[in-house]
Design a protein around this motif. Sequence first.
Motif, PDB file in Angstrom:
ATOM      1  N   GLY A 116       0.772  -1.226   0.000  1.00 12.71           N
ATOM      2  CA  GLY A 116       0.000   0.000   0.000  1.00 12.71           C
ATOM      3  C   GLY A 116       0.804   1.275   0.000  1.00 12.71           C
ATOM      4  N   CYS A 117       2.144   1.175  -0.111  1.00 13.24           N
ATOM      5  CA  CYS A 117       2.963   2.392  -0.060  1.00 13.24           C
ATOM      6  C   CYS A 117       3.007   3.113  -1.402  1.00 13.24           C
ATOM      7  CB  CYS A 117       4.381   2.068   0.407  1.00 13.24           C
ATOM      8  SG  CYS A 117       5.372   1.142  -0.792  1.00 13.24           S
ATOM      9  N   GLY A 118       2.568   2.460  -2.497  1.00 20.12           N
ATOM     10  CA  GLY A 118       2.537   3.111  -3.805  1.00 20.12           C
ATOM     11  C   GLY A 118       3.602   2.654  -4.772  1.00 20.12           C
ATOM     12  N   LYS A 119       4.437   1.688  -4.375  1.00 18.74           N
ATOM     13  CA  LYS A 119       5.559   1.297  -5.235  1.00 18.74           C
ATOM     14  C   LYS A 119       5.101   0.632  -6.531  1.00 18.74           C
ATOM     15  CE  LYS A 119       6.325  -2.928  -2.478  1.00 18.74           C
ATOM     16  NZ  LYS A 119       5.114  -2.728  -1.636  1.00 18.74           N
ATOM     17  N   SER A 120       4.103  -0.256  -6.476  1.00 19.22           N
ATOM     18  CA  SER A 120       3.615  -0.908  -7.694  1.00 19.22           C
ATOM     19  C   SER A 120       2.858   0.073  -8.587  1.00 19.22           C
ATOM     20  CB  SER A 120       2.716  -2.098  -7.349  1.00 19.22           C
ATOM     21  OG  SER A 120       3.476  -3.156  -6.783  1.00 19.22           O
ATOM     22  N   THR A 121       2.167   1.037  -7.980  1.00 26.56           N
ATOM     23  CA  THR A 121       1.504   2.085  -8.761  1.00 26.56           C
ATOM     24  C   THR A 121       2.532   2.916  -9.508  1.00 26.56           C
ATOM     25  OG1 THR A 121      -0.342   2.201  -7.194  1.00 26.56           O
ATOM     26  CG2 THR A 121      -0.017   4.089  -8.635  1.00 26.56           C
ATOM     27  N   LEU A 122       3.627   3.239  -8.846  1.00 27.54           N
ATOM     28  CA  LEU A 122       4.697   3.995  -9.494  1.00 27.54           C
ATOM     29  C   LEU A 122       5.262   3.219 -10.676  1.00 27.54           C
ATOM     30  CD1 LEU A 122       6.755   6.260  -9.746  1.00 27.54           C
ATOM     31  CD2 LEU A 122       8.051   5.230  -7.866  1.00 27.54           C
ATOM     32  N   LEU A 123       5.503   1.929 -10.489  1.00 28.83           N
ATOM     33  CA  LEU A 123       6.034   1.109 -11.582  1.00 28.83           C
ATOM     34  C   LEU A 123       5.044   1.042 -12.743  1.00 28.83           C
ATOM     35  CD1 LEU A 123       8.689  -0.657 -11.891  1.00 28.83           C
ATOM     36  CD2 LEU A 123       7.173  -2.611 -11.639  1.00 28.83           C
ATOM     37  N   ALA A 124       3.754   0.899 -12.423  1.00 28.97           N
ATOM     38  CA  ALA A 124       2.737   0.839 -13.473  1.00 28.97           C
ATOM     39  C   ALA A 124       2.667   2.147 -14.255  1.00 28.97           C
ATOM     40  CB  ALA A 124       1.375   0.522 -12.856  1.00 28.97           C
ATOM     41  N   MET A 125       2.920   3.266 -13.601  1.00 33.84           N
ATOM     42  CA  MET A 125       2.925   4.552 -14.296  1.00 33.84           C
ATOM     43  C   MET A 125       4.132   4.667 -15.215  1.00 33.84           C
ATOM     44  SD  MET A 125       1.613   6.889 -11.109  1.00 33.84           S
ATOM     45  CE  MET A 125       1.560   8.467 -11.936  1.00 33.84           C
ATOM     46  N   VAL A 126       5.281   4.160 -14.764  1.00 32.34           N
ATOM     47  CA  VAL A 126       6.465   4.152 -15.626  1.00 32.34           C
ATOM     48  C   VAL A 126       6.210   3.283 -16.856  1.00 32.34           C
ATOM     49  CG1 VAL A 126       8.896   3.460 -15.787  1.00 32.34           C
ATOM     50  CG2 VAL A 126       8.064   4.622 -13.728  1.00 32.34           C
TER      51      VAL A 126
END
Length: 368
Positions: free
Chosen positions: A39-49
């Motif tokens: 839930g810290c946002g790391k996978s969301t960040l990767l998905a945006m990249v």
Amino acid sequence: MASLTVRNLRKNFGTVEVLKGIDLEARAGEFIALVGPSGCGKSTLLAMVAGLETVTSGEIWIGDRMVNSVAPKDRDIAMVFQSYALYPTMTVRENMAFGMESRGIPRAQQAETIARVAAFLQLDQLLNRKPGQLSGGQRQRVAMGRALVRDPELFLFDEPLSNLDAKLRVDMRTEIKKLHQRVGKTTVYVTHDQVEAMTLASRIAVMHLGEVQQFDEPEIIYNRPANIFVAGFMGSPSMNFISAEVTSLEGRPVVSFPISGGVANLPLHGDVAERVGGSRKVVLGIRPEHLSRQSQNTRGKPGIAEMSAPVELVEPTGAETMAVLKFGELEVVGRFTPDEAPKAGENMPLAVDMTRACLFDPGTRRLI
């Protein structure tokens, strides 16, 4: 190969702000890890990249291209997923060839590339099998092979080892590190496992609640964590935190805290006293391996403070022994070598390595 630059990146899902102004840069050929709790946002960040999630605001650059509005297929990236995402009805060869086939690469070139990558990943004897006939480690290698045949500018890994058992995870960590050393491509690796991050990455971004808490080399993050969250998250067992006070004893600055039968006064070492700036409340951080049994090797050694503490619990693990010690009402974990392992109920004479201790501000929770 290309660099990756993320500038003031924000992501909202409705009224929920998931990423709160992320700034990161992966140099060309660098291996960086995004690590943090669920839930810290790391996978969301990767998905945006990768282009799988839209950008609310901010910029993503791959090399000299801003790719905010570029389709995933045109970003020159390859992604390895947690679930492998292999086509179950296709053979290993067909899974690896699928992306090249869709891009119209000639069959002869496909065959040559697959043969080279399969030999590199030790998949050459498995090319005619289907995913259901493979082990978890083999399936993960196929997923990596499918990414490698694309020869992208940027590799993205989204928790690729989380479905594997403990031994296989260690083996696959080694394989991924070898892969990066040989290929040398810029790599962004998402994991919640701080051991994976420490062993694989040249730099680590520790994330929490949509923000980067610290972005630095593994040794710096481990030894000089930016705040209490980073200090507690990186390391297993976690760093011990003790509410204490910096005072003066016989003209020397010490860290004081209550223990059974009195007060422990541990002298500060180096320039820490100057950074603290006089008497104040602090949180003392000590990693388990920086506690040891007093011996001829520790007595009189600069930066080593002495105290004693009762041993409440002992946990042998083979190569080392963990012990739970009582510092007053607080339980503290120590990591000891087998020859200095304590016994439950013992009042253990401890040597505390104050050269490696960290002091945090109890209000801001940041390193002093």
